[in-house]
Design an enzyme around this catalytic site. Structure first.
Site, PDB file in Angstrom:
ATOM      1  N   ASP A 120      27.988  35.312  31.623  1.00  0.00           N
ATOM      2  CA  ASP A 120      28.596  36.003  32.744  1.00  0.00           C
ATOM      3  C   ASP A 120      29.011  37.401  32.241  1.00  0.00           C
ATOM      4  O   ASP A 120      28.784  37.763  31.081  1.00  0.00           O
ATOM      5  CB  ASP A 120      29.772  35.185  33.301  1.00  0.00           C
ATOM      6  CG  ASP A 120      30.094  35.576  34.733  1.00  0.00           C
ATOM      7  OD1 ASP A 120      30.694  34.761  35.462  1.00  0.00           O
ATOM      8  OD2 ASP A 120      29.726  36.692  35.147  1.00  0.00           O
TER       9      ASP A 120
HETATM   10  C1  GLC Z   1      30.726  37.920  38.015  1.00  0.00           C
HETATM   11  C2  GLC Z   1      30.774  36.485  38.436  1.00  0.00           C
HETATM   12  C3  GLC Z   1      29.434  35.844  38.574  1.00  0.00           C
HETATM   13  C4  GLC Z   1      28.408  36.865  39.010  1.00  0.00           C
HETATM   14  C5  GLC Z   1      28.289  37.881  37.901  1.00  0.00           C
HETATM   15  C6  GLC Z   1      27.323  39.013  38.271  1.00  0.00           C
HETATM   16  O1  GLC Z   1      31.731  38.211  37.096  1.00  0.00           O
HETATM   17  O2  GLC Z   1      31.606  35.619  37.680  1.00  0.00           O
HETATM   18  O3  GLC Z   1      29.558  34.788  39.525  1.00  0.00           O
HETATM   19  O4  GLC Z   1      27.155  36.246  39.240  1.00  0.00           O
HETATM   20  O5  GLC Z   1      29.525  38.447  37.538  1.00  0.00           O
HETATM   21  O6  GLC Z   1      27.829  39.748  39.327  1.00  0.00           O
END
Ligand code: GLC
Length: 717
Positions: A273
């Site tokens: 993430d």
């Molecule tokens: C965010 C979220 C995740 C998302 C990613 C990209 O922090 O936790 O759900 O897909 O970043 O945006």
């Protein structure tokens, strides 16, 4: 030799490291990260540096806000052209958060958020919704959807509850499968199960704070939806940013390799993430440098780092391999998975799938979104048939969510926090107030905001309009937010909304409470007697007309709560709790004391159950439990109904839940119609996870419940 193996053999270490790196669109656009110039334009210099020199293989996000499909296609073309200028010309894999429709593609139809979709009990519809979202995303040239969320949402305080399918394992499993199948059936699209594992249960209820989840509980509750989603064909998994039992998941070899790869046999792409590798150093402090964080996360089992902002990740990989601290063979494993995913998506042949893509069908799509919204609305109270509204009453609509599109959609709407939704959402989509005025008649509908989402009171003329009104529709709940911006210090509704409820109550007019929210905000402190209460969890583009339809009676509500609705912030216990959480001890307070129970939801008609039958009332551990029940619509209008089948384990070595949902089916019945509904349950699915971390199913007495009917059965051998 396969193309991928041949490519792998020809790749330099730097090219491999680049494939494992994912950056946000900001890094190749004019402006600064998080402050990209609007309208967004790609910087040729940055493109050259990031894509051609640093050989980055994946890009995500929107930079400023959602773009039109045509603009997206231009952006993807520019990025793929840069990739084509590299030595090997490996296409970039682009990923977008497609959370409730293609929310980052302007003009797309937006659907209820997952929590609302869970309330429909309609897996067929959920599959259609995610197929449509995949098509709208592909039309923009983007193949990789960061969806569905397979996390269990078992803490109502959690700011991402609305992104999940609720507190129950069975619903989350079935809905995750439906969403995954929906995406995977669209050629050229890829889903991404997130956030592996145990993300939705931080001890503080606040996003990305530590969770303490024993392995036994992880396996029994949090793992099954991922197992089902992988079995449904998802090619990628995104990792939980948090830590479990003191171990950041991005550093957990047990979770990311032993469990995900070893036990579950997953050989797809594991993407981190946002910035979660460097956070091992700067936040979790399990690595004394970014470089050691890279080593730890790759040894744990990640394939691609959403570094988001930097390309140093790639440099550290090269350095770690050249210094002998990481074997190149381990890098090859990840690069192979990434290249396979790009090949499966057809990117080597068609780097931009958006060209020559069939046009959207806005009317048809909106019809699906409206159907989903209608089925997602949960009628929680309806005393003396207060609803549907009688015709030609004078109605005063009051409250901060009545005229707010942010409250219809939540986060991940044109922007990450959804803060521009009222500005960016196409004007043809109404707010609840606009839809209700249009349907019920302008002359009999007046409005006072009462307070805004910053709790500033806006009560001018409230008293006069309350005097005028025959009935009040009090619209409370939440605005849009996601992730840590949605973390709360109190699950009750905000003080401004509570004050508004006091002022409205003084008028002593019949009042309907309408809650638009992402999580079940406690309403027990609101002043006022509400003869009717309904809620929707960010119902999307169809939400306003659906809510209006329920109030006027055009729509018969059928949603069922996919969560336990707490009475107070101190009692957040889910429905599948233990018997010691559900008993009055000598008249003292029971821990389990909800405002509304899991699975609850009213209709404008009535349904009755009879003739609950088990084919066999003694079954073996490898048998199927074959069940039938007759369901009748005893009212005077047709209606949808979600039939829910629960079981209870009477005794077990691990304390059994008071009940567990095992299956559900949505049916539509005409007035007076009766139908036999059948279920077939694998007896093995009633197992729990024992102290040895293995599934365990004990012979003995069980019960099966549907509606107000119950049947005992035995498991023997
Ligand atoms: C965010 C979220 C995740 C998302 C990613 C990209 O922090 O936790 O759900 O897909 O970043 O945006």
């Amino acid at each position: 030799m396969s193309r991928i193996e041949d490519l792998l053999q020809r790749m330099t270490l730097a090219e491999k490291a680049g494939q494992m790196t994912q950056v946000t669109l900001d890094t190749i656009s004019y402006g600064k990260p998080y402050k990209v110039k609007n309208p967004l334009r790609l910087s040729p210099q940055k493109l050259k540096k990031v894509i051609e020199k640093k050989l980055v293989g994946s890009v995500l996000n929107v930079g400023t806000h959602a773009h039109t499909p045509a603009r997206w296609r231009e952006l993807i073309d520019e990025i793929q052209a840069a990739a084509a200028r590299t030595r090997l010309g490996i296409p970039v894999l682009y990923g977008l958060d497609t959370i409730h429709g293609a929310n980052y593609v302007m003009g797309s139809t937006l659907f209820p958020q997952q929590l609302g979709l869970a309330a429909t009990g309609n897996t067929e519809l959920v599959e259609q919704v995610f197929s449509l979202a995949a098509r709208d995303t592909l039309r923009a040239g983007v193949p990789w959807l960061f969806a569905p969320v397979a996390d269990l949402g078992r803490d109502p305080r959690w700011p991402r509850l609305w992104e999940a399918f609720g507190e129950d394992v069975q619903i989350t499993k079935d809905m995750t499968v439906a969403a995954t199948k929906g995406i995977e059936k669209v050629e050229g699209a890829a889903s991404c199960l997130k956030h592996f594992l145990g993300y939705g249960y931080p001890q503080s209820g606040m996003d990305r704070t530590p969770a303490w989840i024993p392995e036994r509980q992880l396996r029994e509750y949090y793992l099954p939806p991922f197992v089902s989603g992988l079995a449904a064909g998802s090619p990628s998994v995104m990792v939980n940013s948090g830590e479990i039992n003191g171990e950041p998941v991005h550093a957990s070899k047990f979770l990311l390799t032993d469990l995900l790869r070893g036990e579950l046999g997953f050989d797809g792409v594991v993407v981190t993430d946002w910035e979660d590798v460097i956070y091992l150093h700067t936040r979790h402090r399990v690595a004394d440098s970014y470089r050691s964080a890279v080593k730890i996360s790759i040894e744990a089992g990640i394939d691609m780092s959403m570094t988001a902002m930097d390309t140093d990740f790639a440099d550290h990989i090269v350095d770690l391999v050249e210094s002998g601290e990481l074997p190149e063979a381990r890098i090859d494993e990840s690069v192979r998975r990434i290249l396979r995913m790009k090949e499966k998506l057809g990117l080597f042949e068609i780097p931009n799938p958006g060209h020559d893509f069939p046009a959207a069908k806005p009317k048809k799509d909106l019809a699906l979104a409206t159907k989903a919204a209608e089925q997602s609305i949960v009628l929680l109270k309806n005393k003396r048939g207060a609803l549907p509204l009688k015709k030609q009453q004078r109605i005063l609509v009051v409250g901060p969510t009545a005229n707010s599109k942010r409250s219809l959609h939540g986060g991940w709407t044109y922007t990450w926090q959804g803060e521009k939704t009222d500005e960016l959402d196409p004007s043809e989509h109404p707010t609840f107030l606009a839809a209700f005025r249009s349907e019920y008649g302008k002359k009999n509908v007046r409005y006072v905001q009462g307070c805004n989402h910053q709790d500033e009171l806006k009560m001018k003329k409230l008293k006069d309009k309350l005097k005028w009104a025959d009935r009040v529709i009090l619209c409370l709940g939440e605005s849009s937010y996601t992730e840590f911006f949605g973390s709360l210090d109190d699950l009750y509704l905000s003080p401004g909304q509570e004050e508004l409820s006091v002022q409205v109550a003084k008028a002593k007019k019949p009042t309907t409470l309408l809650l638009l929210q992402g999580r079940p905000r406690c309403i027990s402190r609101l002043k006022g007697k509400y003869d009717s209460i309904l809620t929707a969890f960010y119902p999307g583009h169809g939400g306003a007309t659906a809510l209006s339809g329920v109030l006027t009676g055009r729509v018969n509500p059928s949603g069922r709560l996919p969560l336990t609705y707490p009475r107070s912030p101190n009692s957040l216990i889910p429905y599948d709790h233990k018997s010691t959480e559900n008993q009055e001890l000598q008249g003292a307070k029971s821990a389990f004391d909800p405002e509304f129970e899991f699975g609850y939801g009213l209709s404008y008609t009535d349904f009755s159950y009879r003739k609950l039958k088990l084919k066999k009332d003694v079954v073996g551990q490898n048998d199927k439990l074959k069940v039938s029940v007759k369901v009748k619509n005893t009212g005077r209008r047709s209606g949808g109904h979600v039939v829910q089948l629960y079981t209870r384990t009477h005794f077990a070595a691990i304390t059994p839940s008071v009940r567990r949902l095992r299956a559900f089916q949505r049916i539509e019945l005409q007035a007076g119609e009766e139908r036999t509904v059948t279920f077939s349950i694998d007896v093995a699915d009633l197992a729990y996870i024992g102290l040895d971390q293995q599934p365990r199913l004990e012979d003995g007495k069980y019960s099966l419940m549907i509606g107000d009917l119950e049947k005992d059965f035995m498991i023997a051998g």
